[in-house]
Every structure is written in C-alpha cells, then in structure tokens.
Design a protein around this motif. Structure first.
Motif, short mmCIF file in Angstrom:
data_model
loop_
_atom_site.label_atom_id
_atom_site.label_comp_id
_atom_site.label_asym_id
_atom_site.label_seq_id
_atom_site.Cartn_x
_atom_site.Cartn_y
_atom_site.Cartn_z
N THR A 112 -6.49 2.63 -6.16
CA THR A 112 -5.40 3.57 -6.47
C THR A 112 -6.05 4.81 -7.06
O THR A 112 -7.14 4.74 -7.63
CB THR A 112 -4.38 2.95 -7.45
N HIS A 134 3.27 -1.29 4.08
CA HIS A 134 2.83 0.09 3.91
C HIS A 134 4.06 0.94 3.61
O HIS A 134 5.12 0.71 4.21
CB HIS A 134 2.19 0.64 5.19
N GLY A 159 -2.78 2.34 -3.61
CA GLY A 159 -2.33 3.58 -3.01
C GLY A 159 -2.25 4.74 -3.97
O GLY A 159 -2.84 4.73 -5.05
N VAL A 211 -9.31 0.67 -0.29
CA VAL A 211 -7.99 0.26 0.22
C VAL A 211 -8.16 -0.50 1.53
O VAL A 211 -7.51 -1.53 1.76
CB VAL A 211 -7.06 1.49 0.40
N VAL A 254 0.86 -1.18 0.00
CA VAL A 254 0.00 0.00 0.00
C VAL A 254 0.90 1.23 0.00
O VAL A 254 1.65 1.47 0.95
CB VAL A 254 -0.93 0.02 1.23
N ILE A 268 -6.87 -4.27 2.37
CA ILE A 268 -6.00 -4.59 3.51
C ILE A 268 -6.66 -5.65 4.39
O ILE A 268 -6.03 -6.64 4.79
CB ILE A 268 -5.70 -3.30 4.33
#
Ligand code: C5J
Length: 220
Positions: free
Chosen positions: A184, A69, A156, A53, A22, A57
C-alpha cells in the motif's frame, strides 16, 4: 488454523474464508496525467509498490483464494459524483474533465483502467465505486458473502484515503482485516505511517498490519 505474523499480534484465518481486496491500482492514481497528478501529487512512489502487489495477488491466486479489485470511477454523466466531490479543491483537472488518459475518473476511460501488470483475471470480481470506501453504493458486501468471506487482506492506494476508508467500512461490517504494509502507498509518507499505526493501535482497533512476505509465508 494458519496465522500471519502481524501487528499487534497474530492474524488467524481459515483459508477459504480469506480474500484479497486490491484498492484502486488505476492509471489515474499511478501514472502522470491522471487524477492523482492533477491534484498536484508526485505519483512515482505509488508505482514502486506494483511488484509487491503483484506478488500478493499471485500468492492468493496460487492458494485458490478470492481476489477482488476496485476502481474509483464515475458514470460518464457524473450522476454518481456529488458536486461536493467534483468541485472541492483546485485540481488542474476535475473529475470528468478530458485529460491525457481520457476523462478523469470516468468508467471505461483509459485512466480508470487497472495497471496492466495487475490486470484482473476474467473470473475475478471488479468493483467500480463512486466513493472512497469500497462498500458504499457497491455490490462488494454481497460478493464477499456469496463466497463466505470473513477475513480480508487489503492492499492498494492510497493508504490513508481509499484503503483506510474501505478497511474501516469492512471493520464496521464485522470483517477481520489486515493491511499489507508494503503493498500500500500514499503520496504522503507520513500519512501512510500514521495510518499503519492508527489501524493497529489499541489492540488492533481497526485491524492488523503485516508485510507481504509474512502474508505469503502463511499462505504457502
Ligand atoms: C483518492 C484513492 N486518494 N484511491 N483515491 O482520491 O485513495
């Protein structure tokens, strides 16, 4: 072998060797008053991907897979920030300048924190990176090798800068890479579209793309 329904074709992986990376879900890029805003960008579109996101995760955590991360940030003395990076352009605040969330893109300042909704768990790897790519001048490759990781899902911000740079670095290092399309975002919608297209063009010259739903279906 599980497969993710992806473009330009199925993305096959062996679960323990798959990790999620991420990229830079930091206040400095996503909240007003940070580096992204100082560059003149509207940061609101980036906030919209936070739930996607988070789902990604959570899916990796539930599956017991590695979650990494990253944070783009510099040492407080700026010794890892090339003058070319700091001085380029005409931002209202430059890297290292004091802003509403502390000094811009400096490690340990509030602005460099990952958004609380996406906070790393204590055992997860957090990579502080001075560049756009997450492999340059960081221990990322060693951390992945220690876990036997061969396949990456990337998410990300921003799609065409730190995410794409990291994906290309990973591709050159031999990782099979997939970019999560709806986890993203870019300040420039056309740059995001172009990145997704160029990644999966020519039979997947840089890798694959897939939706978060398709990724989570394959992890379930
Ligand atoms: C930028 C990033 N855009 N995380 N950083 O400067 O993409």
């Amino acid at each position: 072998m599980p497969q993710i329904l992806a473009q330009p074709g199925p993305f096959a992986f062996v679960p323990p060797h798959l990790a999620l990376v991420v990229i830079d879900m930091q206040r400095d890029f996503i909240e007003p008053g940070g580096f992204g805003a100082a560059l003149g960008n509207d940061v609101t579109p980036l906030r919209a991907i936070v739930p996607a996101v988070r789902r990604l995760i959570d899916g990796f955590r539930v599956a017991g897979l590695m979650v990494v991360h990253t944070r783009e940030c510099h040492k407080s003395d700026l010794s890892d920030c090339p003058p070319a990076k700091r001085l380029r352009g005409t931002p209202s605040l430059r890297i290292g300048d004091p802003g509403p969330m502390g000094r811009i893109l400096i490690a340990g300042e509030p602005g460099s924190d990952i958004l609380p909704a996406l906070a790393p768990l204590p055992h997860e790897v957090v990579i502080d990176k001075p560049g756009k790519g997450a492999f340059y001048a960081t221990p990322l490759q060693a951390a992945l090798a220690a876990r036997g990781i061969t396949h990456l899902v990337l998410a990300g911000v921003t799609t065409e800068v730190c995410v794409q740079t990291t994906m290309r670095e990973a591709n050159d290092r031999g990782y099979e890479c997939l970019l999560a399309e709806d986890a993203t975002e870019s300040y420039f919608p056309r740059f995001k579209r172009a990145t997704l297209e160029m990644v999966r063009a020519q039979g997947g010259i840089v890798g694959w793309t897939a939706t978060v739903d398709a990724i989570l279906d394959a992890l379930a």
